[in-house]
Motif scaffolding. Structure first.
Motif, mmCIF file in Angstrom:
data_model
loop_
_atom_site.group_PDB
_atom_site.id
_atom_site.type_symbol
_atom_site.label_atom_id
_atom_site.label_comp_id
_atom_site.label_asym_id
_atom_site.label_seq_id
_atom_site.Cartn_x
_atom_site.Cartn_y
_atom_site.Cartn_z
ATOM 1 N N ARG B 180 0.696 -1.126 0.154
ATOM 2 C CA ARG B 180 0.226 -0.602 -0.135
ATOM 3 C C ARG B 180 0.788 1.220 -0.408
ATOM 4 O O ARG B 180 1.200 1.949 -0.425
ATOM 5 N N TYR B 181 1.719 1.105 0.623
ATOM 6 C CA TYR B 181 2.953 1.991 0.534
ATOM 7 C C TYR B 181 3.496 2.507 -0.171
ATOM 8 O O TYR B 181 3.410 4.005 -0.495
ATOM 9 N N ALA B 182 3.894 1.379 -0.921
ATOM 10 C CA ALA B 182 4.609 1.930 -2.266
ATOM 11 C C ALA B 182 3.648 2.211 -3.281
ATOM 12 O O ALA B 182 4.518 3.261 -3.888
ATOM 13 N N LEU B 183 2.458 2.136 -3.290
ATOM 14 C CA LEU B 183 1.544 2.674 -4.049
ATOM 15 C C LEU B 183 1.808 4.437 -4.613
ATOM 16 O O LEU B 183 1.602 4.949 -5.441
ATOM 17 N N ASP B 184 2.384 4.851 -3.200
ATOM 18 C CA ASP B 184 2.421 6.954 -3.426
ATOM 19 C C ASP B 184 2.992 7.153 -3.329
ATOM 20 O O ASP B 184 3.522 8.776 -2.376
ATOM 21 N N ALA B 185 4.275 6.319 -3.370
ATOM 22 C CA ALA B 185 5.564 6.749 -2.324
ATOM 23 C C ALA B 185 6.326 7.751 -3.351
ATOM 24 O O ALA B 185 7.034 6.956 -4.739
ATOM 25 N N LYS B 186 6.787 8.734 -2.770
ATOM 26 C CA LYS B 186 7.746 9.812 -4.136
ATOM 27 C C LYS B 186 9.645 8.752 -4.114
ATOM 28 O O LYS B 186 9.545 7.460 -3.274
ATOM 29 N N PRO B 187 10.341 8.155 -5.766
ATOM 30 C CA PRO B 187 11.195 7.967 -5.405
ATOM 31 C C PRO B 187 12.054 8.230 -4.296
ATOM 32 O O PRO B 187 12.737 9.723 -3.769
ATOM 33 N N ALA B 211 9.864 -1.735 -6.971
ATOM 34 C CA ALA B 211 9.569 -1.318 -7.908
ATOM 35 C C ALA B 211 8.763 0.113 -7.650
ATOM 36 O O ALA B 211 8.865 0.841 -8.617
ATOM 37 N N GLY B 212 8.664 0.815 -7.008
ATOM 38 C CA GLY B 212 8.248 2.144 -6.442
ATOM 39 C C GLY B 212 9.395 2.819 -6.103
ATOM 40 O O GLY B 212 9.035 4.232 -5.632
ATOM 41 N N ARG B 213 10.814 2.432 -6.799
ATOM 42 C CA ARG B 213 11.476 3.371 -6.704
ATOM 43 C C ARG B 213 11.907 4.239 -5.522
ATOM 44 O O ARG B 213 12.901 4.428 -5.417
ATOM 45 N N LEU B 214 11.843 3.242 -5.288
ATOM 46 C CA LEU B 214 12.434 3.424 -3.383
ATOM 47 C C LEU B 214 13.499 2.499 -3.184
ATOM 48 O O LEU B 214 13.613 1.356 -3.685
#
Lengths: 611, 304
Positions: B180-187, B211-214
């Protein structure tokens, strides 16, 4: 191994409720953890929750089961057959005489004997009784008919040899009286543990007899004689040293008097021979002489290396017995200490011409010297008589030293002369018909001329010699007529012997301690040396020393003659049942303690946090 | 919480990102984008529509071809701190006043936030209860962050297991939280502070964050009781999150087996993280946060 009580095996079924109780009792302690994720994975690897895992893990259960097993094993009373030399009732005669102090088998023969008896106790079966008699000068039982090995060991540990000759006849009489019947299994065995010294040709013993010989060799040197006598040049000391061993020896012997060295000499004594040595010119005022073996090559018994003699010549009283022959009178005089009795039929004088201290006239008359003391019995010519009487029923008696402890009421005589006694001769005992005993002191111009005791009847016509009062009367009369210069003590006392001394006499022991004598006499004669007895103004030394040729002859005897036969010293192999339930009970107790300790403290191997 | 002296020693430190990530606003981190900074980056061919002011006329004079001069862009770095505040992270013994595990995790989280805020990075912190702090910039946000952490502490009876946690709070699984967090996380840079003790695992969640560029970095916090259990005897282990019971008879062999299993667990997690270019550090929560931050993390290149 066998068992005596197999029914007790049923107690092993108690293991079932123990396991069931354990399974029911198992309550896990709850512990919160952050996550059981890893633990679940671990348990999946090893199915840790199986029943076997529960049981295997629990050390307490294992210990409880082991405790039960040990108790069940104890209840079934297992035993093992042990080779035993003994069975039935056992009587041990343990030699505790002086010869057992010999050190030929270090530390001493007695310790060897103690060890041998200890082994006998260990071999004793559960139903076998044992008695132990310590054979010394006065044999006594130190353990009586007990099956308790602890008591027997304790009694044995407290037994000590005494420096006195053994009295085997008394010991065997005591053993015979004690053994009375037979043991529980019908057997009775007497074991004699001795070196055989002074134990020759003993009386018959009931039951089986075994002899355990003690000792290795008989090398011993002893002062077999030490005496002093008066000579024209003072005193002369005579000393005899005997080599009782089997090897020739060179001995350094010294003689001391009153702590002063008189002389010392080296003597070469062949095996089995004696050497005599006389030392002349000793000061007659000395009180005692000590002879000792100071150095010797082969000497294993030290107690007979020292001898003492006191200068007690002045205490000897010389008595002239004029009698046609009277065994009772002679015997009564012979047993009295410090008395030198000369028996004669006709009057005579001492070899050196001096008058006797006491004249005993048994129906024989003589002319007495001035200032003579006399005991006149029966027919006499000193006092006139007026007939006889025969009714001697006791009427009354006087208080007099002669009558001390004498009971005259049962004494009778068939013919008593009626004596016309002078005033100084007092009647001591009067019968209904007249006096039957006189005593008195003959007055002189400046001092009494002498003392007289008069028995106006012949001993043969009286039952007096058969009475207990007779030796007492004689002893009292002798002491009153010729009182000793000091205390009346025998010249030679053996260790342990009781010395008759007046009450409240103070005795100084060789080690300097002082002891007051009570009514039972003086019995603390364990030390060898010179004792000093003080009573009122009298001060008399006496020597206590070991002098027993039989005990000094310490050559061990491999065989012993008992009742004309030679008992075997061989061990006859037998079998005895030794129960081991006691050990199993101890194991059960230890397991129980361990289980309790683990319960309280936790498993040592897993000292982690417990909840 | 961290004392002021320790916080001061963190001044000047900054995170070292594994790769450049585009930021949100202009900042002090080099951006993968070309930008307007003074630092030359590259040339590219002029294309119609480009601003003629950016043509390098010197190059045009030599080559007679127009080239656009590109410059480095500097943007901010978003630091995501994901603090696992689940009951397992706050577990403590019944006789303990506070949970050493939670204390350590909170201190680490605070230190991470302080470093991010003082180095001008953009900070977002979220706990497993979906409570979010940020995005924030600047050191002044520190004080409100402390209050945020304290609100996340569970009651004592829950932390020591007397009351099952599922009666008080809803347990969030790591995978669902991170997805859920990765959905709207900024890189940006992501620091996860967790014990990873989730029966449903962590792989999907970490993959979603990647995948969320973290850039995922893991501070794996485990207490001493988890690393080297001192239990013995017949126990009923109670999971404070799920209240699930696990009967167990502990002996030496089982303890050894547990250690082997734990080692396998941490090794797998470390390998998973490093294969994706992240950093992994296993923390015994009995160690001091100061030592972990100033020595261990600097040594491993987390911060400079």
């Amino acid at each position: 191994m066998n068992i005596l009580n197999p029914v007790a095996l049923l107690a092993g079924l108690l293991a079932i409720p123990i396991i069931l109780l354990y399974l029911l009792r198992l309550q896990r302690r709850e512990q919160s953890v952050s996550s059981t994720m890893l633990w679940q994975q671990v348990i999946l690897d090893r199915e840790a929750n199986t029943l076997w895992q529960k049981l295997r893990r629990n050390l307490l259960l294992l210990l409880q089961l082991l405790t039960l097993a040990a108790l069940v094993l104890a209840l079934i009373r297992p035993y093992i057959n042990m080779p035993s030399t003994l069975s039935g009732r056992l009587m041990v005669l343990l030699d505790g005489s002086a010869s057992m102090l010999a050190t030929d088998s270090p530390p001493s023969r007695f310790e060897d004997a103690r060890s041998a008896v200890g082994k006998l106790i260990d071999e004793l079966g559960p139903n076998n009784e044992m008695s132990i008699i310590l054979v010394d000068g006065s044999p006594h039982a130190i353990a009586s008919a007990t099956t308790n090995k602890s008591d027997l060991h304790a009694a044995l540990d407290h037994a000590q040899p005494s420096p006195s000759p053994s009295n085997w006849n008394a010991a065997i009489a005591l053993a015979s009286a004690s053994s009375g019947g037979t043991g529980a299994d019908g057997a009775s065995t007497t074991v004699v543990v001795s070196d055989g010294a002074n134990a020759e040709d003993l009386q018959q013993l009931a039951g089986n007899v075994r002899f355990l010989p003690i000792g290795v060799n008989g090398d011993n040197l002893a002062i077999s004689n030490l005496s002093i006598r008066k000579t024209t040049r003072g005193l002369a000391a005579f000393i005899r040293v005997t080599n009782l061993g089997s090897q020739d020896d060179k001995v350094l012997v010294s003689v001391r008097s009153d702590h002063t060295l008189l002389d010392a000499r080296t003597l070469n004594i062949p095996a089995g021979q004696s050497e005599n040595w006389t030392i002349n010119g000793i000061d007659p005022q000395i009180s005692w002489v000590r002879g000792s073996i100071d150095e010797a090559g082969h000497n294993t018994l030290l107690i007979d290396d020292v001898a003492y003699v006191v200068n007690g010549i002045s205490n000897i009283r010389h008595v002239l017995l004029l009698s046609p022959g009277n065994r009772f009178l002679e015997q009564a005089l012979a047993v009295l200490p410090n008395l030198q009795v000369t028996r004669a039929i006709t009057p005579s004088a001492q070899p050196d011409g001096k008058p006797y201290d006491l004249y005993v006239l048994d129906g024989v008359s003589m002319t007495l010297p001035v200032r003579a003391n006399a005991m006149v019995i029966g027919n006499q010519s000193f006092f006139t008589t007026s007939g006889t009487f025969s009714n001697t029923a006791f009427a009354r008696s006087e208080q007099h030293p002669v009558l001390d402890s004498v009971d005259w009421r049962s004494i009778n005589a068939s013919e008593v002369r009626r004596v016309n006694a002078p005033a100084w001769l007092k009647p001591l005992v009067e019968s209904t018909s007249g006096p039957v005993l006189f005593a008195g002191e003959m007055p002189g111009e400046s001092a009494p001329l002498g003392r007289v005791v008069l028995l106006p009847f012949a001993l043969r016509s009286s039952d007096l010699p058969l009475q207990v009062a007779f030796p007492i009367l004689i002893a009292n009369s002798v002491d009153w007529l010729a009182p000793p210069q000091g205390l009346n003590i025998a010249a030679s006392i053996k260790p342990g012997e009781v010395v008759a001394l007046p009450r409240n006499t103070i005795v100084t022991l060789p080690d300097g301690n002082r002891v007051a004598v009570d009514q039972r006499g003086f019995a603390q004669t364990d030390q060898s040396g010179v004792y000093h007895a003080s009573y009122k103004e009298l001060n008399t030394p006496f020597a206590v020393g070991f002098s027993s040729p039989a005990e000094s002859q310490i050559t061990p005897h491999p065989d012993l003659q008992i009742g004309g036969s030679t008992p075997s010293s061989e061990v006859v192999p037998q079998s005895s049942q030794r129960e081991i339930w006691g050990w199993l009970a101890v194991v059960a107790l230890l397991l129980l303690i361990t289980e309790w300790w683990i319960y309280q403290r936790g498993v040592p191997a897993l000292q982690r946090k417990k909840f | 919480m961290l004392v002021e002296s320790i916080l001061r020693s963190l001044n000047g430190l900054r995170f070292v990102p594994q790769r450049r990530r585009p930021g949100v606003t202009t900042g002090e981190r080099r951006s993968p984008r070309r930008g307007r900074s003074l630092e030359f980056a590259d040339y590219r061919d002029y294309t119609p529509g480009d601003d003629p002011r950016r043509v390098d006329w010197n190059v045009y004079a030599r080559l007679e071809r127009p080239y656009i001069k590109l410059y480095e862009d500097e943007e901010d770095l978003t630091v995501h701190v994901l603090l696992d505040s689940s009951p397992s992270m706050q577990w403590r013994e019944e006789n303990e006043q506070a949970s050493p595990k939670w204390n350590c995790a909170a201190q680490l989280a605070m230190a991470m936030c302080y470093i991010a805020l003082t180095s001008g990075d953009r900070l977002v912190i979220e706990t497993s209860t979906k409570a979010r702090f940020g995005p924030k910039r600047g050191a002044t946000a520190i004080s409100s962050f402390i209050e945020f952490i304290e609100r996340e502490a569970l009651p004592a009876e829950v932390a020591d297991g007397r009351v099952p946690a599922n009666r008080v709070t809803q347990v969030t699984h790591l995978n669902s939280w991170w997805k859920r967090y990765a959905l709207d996380a900024k890189p940006g840079l992501c620091v996860i502070i967790s014990d990873f003790l989730d029966p449903e695992g962590y792989v999907e969640g970490l993959n979603a964050l990647g995948a969320g560029r973290l850039d995922v970095n893991i501070l794996h916090t485990l207490s001493t009781a988890e690393l080297d259990p001192e239990f013995s005897g017949d126990l009923r282990l109670r999971d404070i999150e799920t209240a699930a019971a696990q009967d167990i008879s502990l002996d030496d062999a089982l303890i050894t087996q547990y250690r082997r299993r734990l080692n396998q667990f941490t090794t797998e997690l470390a390998d998973f993280c490093r294969r994706r270019g992240g950093k992994y550090h296993l923390i015994n929560t009995s160690e001091s946060a100061e030592k972990i931050i100033l020595r261990d993390l600097r040594k491993e290149g987390w911060i400079i």
